[in-house]
Design a protein around this motif. Sequence first.
Motif, short mmCIF file in Angstrom:
data_model
loop_
_atom_site.label_atom_id
_atom_site.label_comp_id
_atom_site.label_asym_id
_atom_site.label_seq_id
_atom_site.Cartn_x
_atom_site.Cartn_y
_atom_site.Cartn_z
N GLU A 259 1.29 -1.30 0.12
CA GLU A 259 -0.15 0.27 0.17
C GLU A 259 0.83 1.15 0.00
O GLU A 259 0.67 2.51 -0.93
CB GLU A 259 -0.92 0.11 0.85
CG GLU A 259 -1.98 0.88 1.35
CD GLU A 259 -2.90 0.94 2.37
OE1 GLU A 259 -2.25 0.11 3.76
OE2 GLU A 259 -4.01 1.99 2.53
N ARG A 260 1.62 0.79 1.02
CA ARG A 260 2.56 2.36 0.69
C ARG A 260 3.41 2.07 -0.16
O ARG A 260 3.81 3.55 -0.52
CB ARG A 260 3.97 2.52 2.32
CG ARG A 260 4.98 3.24 2.32
CD ARG A 260 4.03 4.63 2.57
NE ARG A 260 3.38 4.97 3.93
CZ ARG A 260 4.38 5.29 4.76
NH1 ARG A 260 5.79 5.79 4.77
NH2 ARG A 260 4.03 5.31 6.45
N GLN A 261 3.98 1.52 -0.39
CA GLN A 261 5.12 1.41 -1.44
C GLN A 261 4.83 1.67 -3.16
O GLN A 261 5.38 2.88 -3.27
CB GLN A 261 5.76 0.10 -1.91
CG GLN A 261 6.70 0.25 -0.59
CD GLN A 261 7.84 -1.43 -0.43
OE1 GLN A 261 7.55 -2.06 0.02
NE2 GLN A 261 8.89 -1.49 -1.51
N SER A 262 3.45 1.92 -2.96
CA SER A 262 2.79 1.92 -4.54
C SER A 262 2.48 3.32 -4.72
O SER A 262 2.49 3.99 -6.04
CB SER A 262 1.32 0.89 -4.31
OG SER A 262 1.37 -0.71 -4.72
N LYS A 263 1.64 3.55 -3.09
CA LYS A 263 1.51 5.15 -3.20
C LYS A 263 2.69 6.19 -3.30
O LYS A 263 2.64 7.13 -3.67
CB LYS A 263 1.19 5.83 -1.69
CG LYS A 263 1.04 6.75 -1.71
CD LYS A 263 -0.69 7.20 -2.30
CE LYS A 263 -0.83 8.67 -1.46
NZ LYS A 263 -0.11 9.55 -1.57
N ASN A 264 3.39 5.95 -2.66
CA ASN A 264 5.64 6.44 -3.01
C ASN A 264 5.36 6.20 -3.87
O ASN A 264 5.67 8.05 -4.99
CB ASN A 264 6.30 5.65 -2.06
CG ASN A 264 6.01 6.51 -0.32
OD1 ASN A 264 5.22 7.25 -0.20
ND2 ASN A 264 6.74 5.22 0.29
N ALA A 265 5.20 5.42 -5.36
CA ALA A 265 6.02 5.21 -6.63
C ALA A 265 4.40 5.81 -7.72
O ALA A 265 5.16 6.50 -8.46
CB ALA A 265 5.47 3.47 -6.81
N GLN A 266 3.84 6.30 -6.55
CA GLN A 266 2.83 6.69 -7.64
C GLN A 266 3.19 8.64 -8.09
O GLN A 266 3.13 9.24 -8.70
CB GLN A 266 0.94 7.26 -7.63
CG GLN A 266 0.15 7.85 -8.16
CD GLN A 266 -0.18 6.75 -9.70
OE1 GLN A 266 -0.46 5.63 -9.75
NE2 GLN A 266 -0.11 7.56 -10.63
N ASP A 267 3.20 8.74 -6.59
CA ASP A 267 3.47 10.21 -6.10
C ASP A 267 5.42 9.62 -6.80
O ASP A 267 4.73 11.63 -7.33
CB ASP A 267 4.11 10.05 -5.34
CG ASP A 267 2.66 10.13 -4.06
OD1 ASP A 267 1.10 9.74 -4.25
OD2 ASP A 267 2.91 10.63 -2.95
N LEU A 268 6.26 9.50 -6.94
CA LEU A 268 7.56 9.56 -8.04
C LEU A 268 7.24 9.74 -9.36
O LEU A 268 6.94 10.99 -10.28
CB LEU A 268 8.25 8.68 -7.44
CG LEU A 268 9.87 8.70 -8.21
CD1 LEU A 268 10.21 10.01 -6.90
CD2 LEU A 268 10.65 7.20 -7.83
N ALA A 269 5.86 9.15 -9.57
CA ALA A 269 5.89 9.24 -11.26
C ALA A 269 5.04 10.13 -11.68
O ALA A 269 5.88 11.24 -12.61
CB ALA A 269 5.21 7.71 -11.28
N ASP A 270 4.59 10.76 -10.76
CA ASP A 270 3.70 11.94 -11.10
C ASP A 270 4.72 13.16 -11.08
O ASP A 270 4.73 14.12 -11.88
CB ASP A 270 2.61 11.85 -10.12
CG ASP A 270 1.86 10.93 -10.63
OD1 ASP A 270 1.57 10.61 -11.57
OD2 ASP A 270 0.75 10.72 -8.95
N SER A 271 5.81 13.15 -10.26
CA SER A 271 6.32 14.22 -10.07
C SER A 271 8.04 14.06 -10.98
O SER A 271 8.20 14.76 -11.76
CB SER A 271 7.42 14.04 -8.58
OG SER A 271 8.30 14.24 -8.73
N LEU A 272 8.52 13.02 -11.99
CA LEU A 272 8.88 12.58 -12.45
C LEU A 272 9.11 12.79 -14.26
O LEU A 272 9.71 13.59 -14.96
CB LEU A 272 10.30 11.41 -12.45
CG LEU A 272 11.04 11.35 -10.63
CD1 LEU A 272 10.86 9.94 -10.97
CD2 LEU A 272 12.08 11.88 -10.92
N ARG A 273 7.05 13.09 -14.01
CA ARG A 273 6.74 12.90 -15.65
C ARG A 273 6.64 14.42 -16.05
O ARG A 273 6.86 15.35 -16.67
CB ARG A 273 5.18 12.77 -15.48
CG ARG A 273 5.41 10.79 -15.98
CD ARG A 273 3.64 11.04 -15.89
NE ARG A 273 3.63 9.06 -16.04
CZ ARG A 273 3.37 7.93 -15.65
NH1 ARG A 273 2.96 8.51 -14.73
NH2 ARG A 273 3.41 6.94 -16.69
N LYS A 274 6.69 15.14 -14.56
CA LYS A 274 7.25 17.12 -14.84
C LYS A 274 8.38 17.31 -14.69
O LYS A 274 8.68 18.56 -15.20
CB LYS A 274 6.02 17.28 -13.98
CG LYS A 274 4.40 17.27 -13.69
CD LYS A 274 4.25 17.86 -12.58
CE LYS A 274 2.84 17.72 -11.68
NZ LYS A 274 3.25 17.09 -9.81
#
Length: 380
Positions: A259-274
């Motif tokens: 749960e935590r790792q997926s949430k962190n991965a989503q946040d990281l992916a969203d930020s790196l896309r920018k």
Amino acid sequence: MGQNFDTKSVHLALKDTNNVDSKVTPIYQTSAFKFTDLEDLENFYKGKKDYLYSRVGNPNTDELGSAVAQLEEAPKGVATSSGLSAILVGVLAVAKAGDHVIASTDIYGGTYQLLANELVDFGIEVSFVNFEKPSEVENNIKENTKLIYSESITNPLLRIEDLKEIVKIAKRNNLYTMIDNTFATPYLCQPYLDGIDLVVHSATKYLGGHSDVTAGVLVGREELIDKAKSKVVNIGTNLSPFDAWLACRGIKTLSVRMERQSKNAQDLADSLRKNEGVAKVYYPADVSTKGNGAIVSIDITGFCDIEKFFQSLSWVKIVPTLAGVETSVSYPLSTSHRALPKESQIELGITEGLVRISVGIEDAKDIIQVFEQAIAESRK
Ligand SMILES: *Cc1c(COP(=O)(O)O)cnc(C)c1O
């Protein structure tokens, strides 16, 4: 007459543990089990006693096999010495010399080596096919084809396999199916429920979760697991009791970690896309309503200096594995996908700037900060 010292030291009166109500399963660190007399020994062969010799079966390894079977909603499971040995016994449960296997091109490098370099020597033929085009899979089916093999989320480019389509093709052609569910884990994806016959895990990764154990698990249809289990016994790819115990301990926190790792991965992916220093971000959508997994791959070819990037990662470790509680990075071109033919590397997008990030359970803000800094410091 009492025993002499040398005998006594070997036959110490040890504690009888039958009446000890330990909260967790003890580690049965024993290579064999004892019997009171010949009739008792016979009981093992009549199925009235569970254990004889640890290669043949052990309470800790059984516990791991059945734990993963329960999480995958499959009837049975068997634990093995590694993810690769679980794949080996799974393939051998359905294919023998003269048979043919169809596998996806974008599979884990170690699996590629096993299928392409080892199984051929056993007389098992393998074709690697691009599973993005299901018609390609069907076109490669031959008279001796027995198995279709792929991964639920592929590595390192995180393509999502269409399991229902694979099951349809297999049913139409009377073939078995096997899926490596290591990256998704049963928390996000349960291939057996989609009709897949065999589901395999490297428990070295998320099931264990702490990078301290090498183990594998194969679950699926009962008669196939029975066959695979006899391969484990006869080839000797059994798991050690302590490693099984560690993997079981890891599984207890699988949900909260994922749960935590997926949430962190989503946040990281969203930020790196920018981030303008990143050419491409690979992070899937729609894996599950509970999240999209904890691996983010980025391609920084042309934008950053790859050597400098790996030198600028501060507390993030460079390790050729994934799925631990700590965020880590790996470099597919020189590790996991080194063995793939150059054309396959190019076709799959395994470039010199591809970085695979295994996102951990730390504070998401710190994870984002460390990668933004490494990108900034290595910008061309
Ligand atoms: C690591 C891994 C394997 C191999 O597992 P081992 O435990 O190292 O033998 C197989 N498939 C995938 C997807 C993996 O990540």
